[in-house]
Design a protein around this motif. Structure first.
Motif, PDB file in Angstrom:
ATOM      1  N   GLY A   1      62.219-154.511  21.628  1.00  0.00           N
ATOM      2  CA  GLY A   1      63.482-154.199  20.994  1.00  0.00           C
ATOM      3  C   GLY A   1      64.683-154.792  21.691  1.00  0.00           C
ATOM      4  N   TRP A   2      65.793-154.580  21.041  1.00  0.00           N
ATOM      5  CA  TRP A   2      67.073-155.060  21.538  1.00  0.00           C
ATOM      6  C   TRP A   2      67.962-153.875  21.914  1.00  0.00           C
ATOM      7  CZ3 TRP A   2      68.146-159.974  22.710  1.00  0.00           C
ATOM      8  CH2 TRP A   2      67.325-160.965  22.188  1.00  0.00           C
ATOM      9  N   PHE A   3      68.624-154.023  23.020  1.00  0.00           N
ATOM     10  CA  PHE A   3      69.524-153.015  23.536  1.00  0.00           C
ATOM     11  C   PHE A   3      70.825-153.709  23.900  1.00  0.00           C
ATOM     12  CE2 PHE A   3      66.224-149.762  24.105  1.00  0.00           C
ATOM     13  CZ  PHE A   3      65.101-150.557  23.989  1.00  0.00           C
ATOM     14  N   ARG A   4      71.876-152.929  24.029  1.00  0.00           N
ATOM     15  CA  ARG A   4      73.132-153.548  24.421  1.00  0.00           C
ATOM     16  C   ARG A   4      73.932-152.586  25.284  1.00  0.00           C
ATOM     17  NH1 ARG A   4      76.240-153.617  18.558  1.00  0.00           N
ATOM     18  NH2 ARG A   4      76.627-151.359  18.413  1.00  0.00           N
ATOM     19  N   GLN A   5      74.785-153.191  26.094  1.00  0.00           N
ATOM     20  CA  GLN A   5      75.693-152.413  26.925  1.00  0.00           C
ATOM     21  C   GLN A   5      77.051-153.077  26.860  1.00  0.00           C
ATOM     22  OE1 GLN A   5      74.289-151.607  30.889  1.00  0.00           O
ATOM     23  NE2 GLN A   5      75.789-149.975  31.154  1.00  0.00           N
ATOM     24  N   GLY A   6      77.971-152.382  26.214  1.00  0.00           N
ATOM     25  CA  GLY A   6      79.325-152.894  26.088  1.00  0.00           C
ATOM     26  C   GLY A   6      80.180-152.495  27.270  1.00  0.00           C
ATOM     27  N   PRO A   7      81.346-153.073  27.400  1.00  0.00           N
ATOM     28  CA  PRO A   7      82.240-152.759  28.520  1.00  0.00           C
ATOM     29  C   PRO A   7      82.547-151.269  28.595  1.00  0.00           C
ATOM     30  CG  PRO A   7      83.038-154.649  27.283  1.00  0.00           C
ATOM     31  CD  PRO A   7      81.917-154.057  26.477  1.00  0.00           C
ATOM     32  N   GLY A   8      82.241-150.663  29.720  1.00  0.00           N
ATOM     33  CA  GLY A   8      82.528-149.251  29.917  1.00  0.00           C
ATOM     34  C   GLY A   8      81.654-148.312  29.107  1.00  0.00           C
ATOM     35  N   ARG A   9      80.571-148.823  28.573  1.00  0.00           N
ATOM     36  CA  ARG A   9      79.710-147.999  27.730  1.00  0.00           C
ATOM     37  C   ARG A   9      78.295-147.951  28.290  1.00  0.00           C
ATOM     38  NH1 ARG A   9      80.721-149.919  21.615  1.00  0.00           N
ATOM     39  NH2 ARG A   9      79.491-148.021  21.247  1.00  0.00           N
ATOM     40  N   GLU A  10      77.565-146.939  27.882  1.00  0.00           N
ATOM     41  CA  GLU A  10      76.180-146.828  28.286  1.00  0.00           C
ATOM     42  C   GLU A  10      75.308-147.768  27.453  1.00  0.00           C
ATOM     43  OE1 GLU A  10      76.211-142.122  29.691  1.00  0.00           O
ATOM     44  OE2 GLU A  10      74.862-142.793  28.102  1.00  0.00           O
ATOM     45  N   ARG A  11      74.179-148.111  28.035  1.00  0.00           N
ATOM     46  CA  ARG A  11      73.234-148.928  27.299  1.00  0.00           C
ATOM     47  C   ARG A  11      72.715-148.142  26.103  1.00  0.00           C
ATOM     48  NH1 ARG A  11      68.850-152.439  30.555  1.00  0.00           N
ATOM     49  NH2 ARG A  11      70.843-152.904  31.582  1.00  0.00           N
ATOM     50  N   GLU A  12      72.516-148.826  24.987  1.00  0.00           N
ATOM     51  CA  GLU A  12      72.023-148.158  23.792  1.00  0.00           C
ATOM     52  C   GLU A  12      70.991-149.033  23.091  1.00  0.00           C
ATOM     53  OE1 GLU A  12      75.106-147.660  20.855  1.00  0.00           O
ATOM     54  OE2 GLU A  12      75.893-149.678  21.170  1.00  0.00           O
ATOM     55  N   GLY A  13      70.071-148.372  22.413  1.00  0.00           N
ATOM     56  CA  GLY A  13      69.085-149.105  21.637  1.00  0.00           C
ATOM     57  C   GLY A  13      69.697-149.559  20.329  1.00  0.00           C
ATOM     58  N   VAL A  14      69.481-150.812  19.986  1.00  0.00           N
ATOM     59  CA  VAL A  14      70.036-151.376  18.757  1.00  0.00           C
ATOM     60  C   VAL A  14      68.971-151.433  17.672  1.00  0.00           C
ATOM     61  CG1 VAL A  14      71.059-153.434  17.725  1.00  0.00           C
ATOM     62  CG2 VAL A  14      71.733-152.728  20.033  1.00  0.00           C
ATOM     63  N   SER A  15      67.872-152.075  17.979  1.00  0.00           N
ATOM     64  CA  SER A  15      66.804-152.213  16.997  1.00  0.00           C
ATOM     65  C   SER A  15      65.509-152.540  17.716  1.00  0.00           C
ATOM     66  CB  SER A  15      67.132-153.314  15.982  1.00  0.00           C
ATOM     67  OG  SER A  15      66.171-153.334  14.939  1.00  0.00           O
ATOM     68  N   CYS A  16      64.422-151.969  17.236  1.00  0.00           N
ATOM     69  CA  CYS A  16      63.114-152.168  17.846  1.00  0.00           C
ATOM     70  C   CYS A  16      62.070-152.399  16.763  1.00  0.00           C
ATOM     71  CB  CYS A  16      62.730-150.973  18.714  1.00  0.00           C
ATOM     72  SG  CYS A  16      63.825-150.725  20.147  1.00  0.00           S
ATOM     73  N   ILE A  17      61.016-153.113  17.112  1.00  0.00           N
ATOM     74  CA  ILE A  17      59.983-153.458  16.142  1.00  0.00           C
ATOM     75  C   ILE A  17      58.605-153.331  16.761  1.00  0.00           C
ATOM     76  CG2 ILE A  17      60.112-155.932  16.716  1.00  0.00           C
ATOM     77  CD1 ILE A  17      59.639-156.498  13.699  1.00  0.00           C
ATOM     78  N   SER A  18      57.672-152.884  15.948  1.00  0.00           N
ATOM     79  CA  SER A  18      56.275-152.835  16.384  1.00  0.00           C
ATOM     80  C   SER A  18      55.641-154.192  16.140  1.00  0.00           C
ATOM     81  CB  SER A  18      55.507-151.781  15.592  1.00  0.00           C
ATOM     82  OG  SER A  18      54.115-151.940  15.783  1.00  0.00           O
ATOM     83  N   SER A  19      54.954-154.687  17.145  1.00  0.00           N
ATOM     84  CA  SER A  19      54.245-155.946  16.975  1.00  0.00           C
ATOM     85  C   SER A  19      52.903-155.766  16.307  1.00  0.00           C
ATOM     86  CB  SER A  19      54.058-156.629  18.337  1.00  0.00           C
ATOM     87  OG  SER A  19      55.300-156.995  18.871  1.00  0.00           O
ATOM     88  N   ILE A  20      52.522-154.523  16.077  1.00  0.00           N
ATOM     89  CA  ILE A  20      51.230-154.247  15.449  1.00  0.00           C
ATOM     90  C   ILE A  20      51.371-154.256  13.927  1.00  0.00           C
ATOM     91  CG2 ILE A  20      49.399-152.549  15.176  1.00  0.00           C
ATOM     92  CD1 ILE A  20      50.059-151.612  18.025  1.00  0.00           C
ATOM     93  N   ASP A  21      52.326-153.475  13.424  1.00  0.00           N
ATOM     94  CA  ASP A  21      52.438-153.360  11.973  1.00  0.00           C
ATOM     95  C   ASP A  21      53.821-153.713  11.438  1.00  0.00           C
ATOM     96  OD1 ASP A  21      52.618-149.688  12.027  1.00  0.00           O
ATOM     97  OD2 ASP A  21      53.997-151.229  12.756  1.00  0.00           O
ATOM     98  N   GLY A  22      54.716-154.145  12.322  1.00  0.00           N
ATOM     99  CA  GLY A  22      56.034-154.559  11.865  1.00  0.00           C
ATOM    100  C   GLY A  22      56.998-153.431  11.590  1.00  0.00           C
ATOM    101  N   THR A  23      56.597-152.207  11.883  1.00  0.00           N
ATOM    102  CA  THR A  23      57.506-151.075  11.711  1.00  0.00           C
ATOM    103  C   THR A  23      58.761-151.301  12.529  1.00  0.00           C
ATOM    104  OG1 THR A  23      55.632-149.600  11.435  1.00  0.00           O
ATOM    105  CG2 THR A  23      57.736-148.588  11.935  1.00  0.00           C
ATOM    106  N   THR A  24      59.899-150.999  11.939  1.00  0.00           N
ATOM    107  CA  THR A  24      61.152-151.223  12.641  1.00  0.00           C
ATOM    108  C   THR A  24      61.963-149.939  12.753  1.00  0.00           C
ATOM    109  OG1 THR A  24      62.318-151.840  10.624  1.00  0.00           O
ATOM    110  CG2 THR A  24      61.269-153.613  11.851  1.00  0.00           C
TER     111      THR A  24
END
Length: 126
Positions: A34-57
């Motif tokens: 998955g993809w995560f991001r951390q903006g200026p002065g902000r906590e890291r957060e999950g943006v989007s994640c995907i299963s490599s087995i069945d493509g569930t997102t």
């Protein structure tokens, strides 16, 4: 295990970018990534994640309709297509992987074992 994120840069509001995460040292076939991001002065957060087995997102509510995650298992690469970018999307974007579901990876990454890649910086500004 290595994850190499790329594709960041400077983009104007309303613009688009595609981030890539190339993985090596393990097979995508058995992991969520998955993809995560951390903006200026902000906590890291999950943006989007995907299963490599069945493509569930999983995608965070604030990104629905704007961001799309996809994977190419043959290339061991995961992508994040970002459109309609806003200044608040400015952040360092990281990719990561774990042996869990996309939902758990994106929301509970701080409680599980996760492999992280280095970040790629995205700046949305006019």
């Amino acid at each position: 295990v290595q994850l190499q994120a790329s594709g960041g840069g400077l983009v104007q509001p309303g613009g688009s970018l595609r981030l890539s995460c190339a993985v090596s040292g393990f097979s995508l076939d058995y992991n969520a990534i998955g993809w995560f991001r951390q903006g200026p002065g902000r906590e890291r957060e999950g943006v989007s994640c995907i299963s490599s087995i069945d493509g569930t997102t999983y995608i965070a509510d604030s990104e629905k309709g704007r961001f799309t995650i996809s994977r190419d298992n043959a290339k061991n690469t995961v992508y994040l297509q970002m459109t309609s970018l806003k200044p608040e999307d400015t952040a360092v974007y990281y990719c990561a992987t774990g042996l869990v579901s996309p939902l758990i990876l994106c929301n509970s990454y701080h409680d599980i074992h996760v492999y992280w890649g280095q970040g790629t910086e995205v700046t949305v500004s006019s």
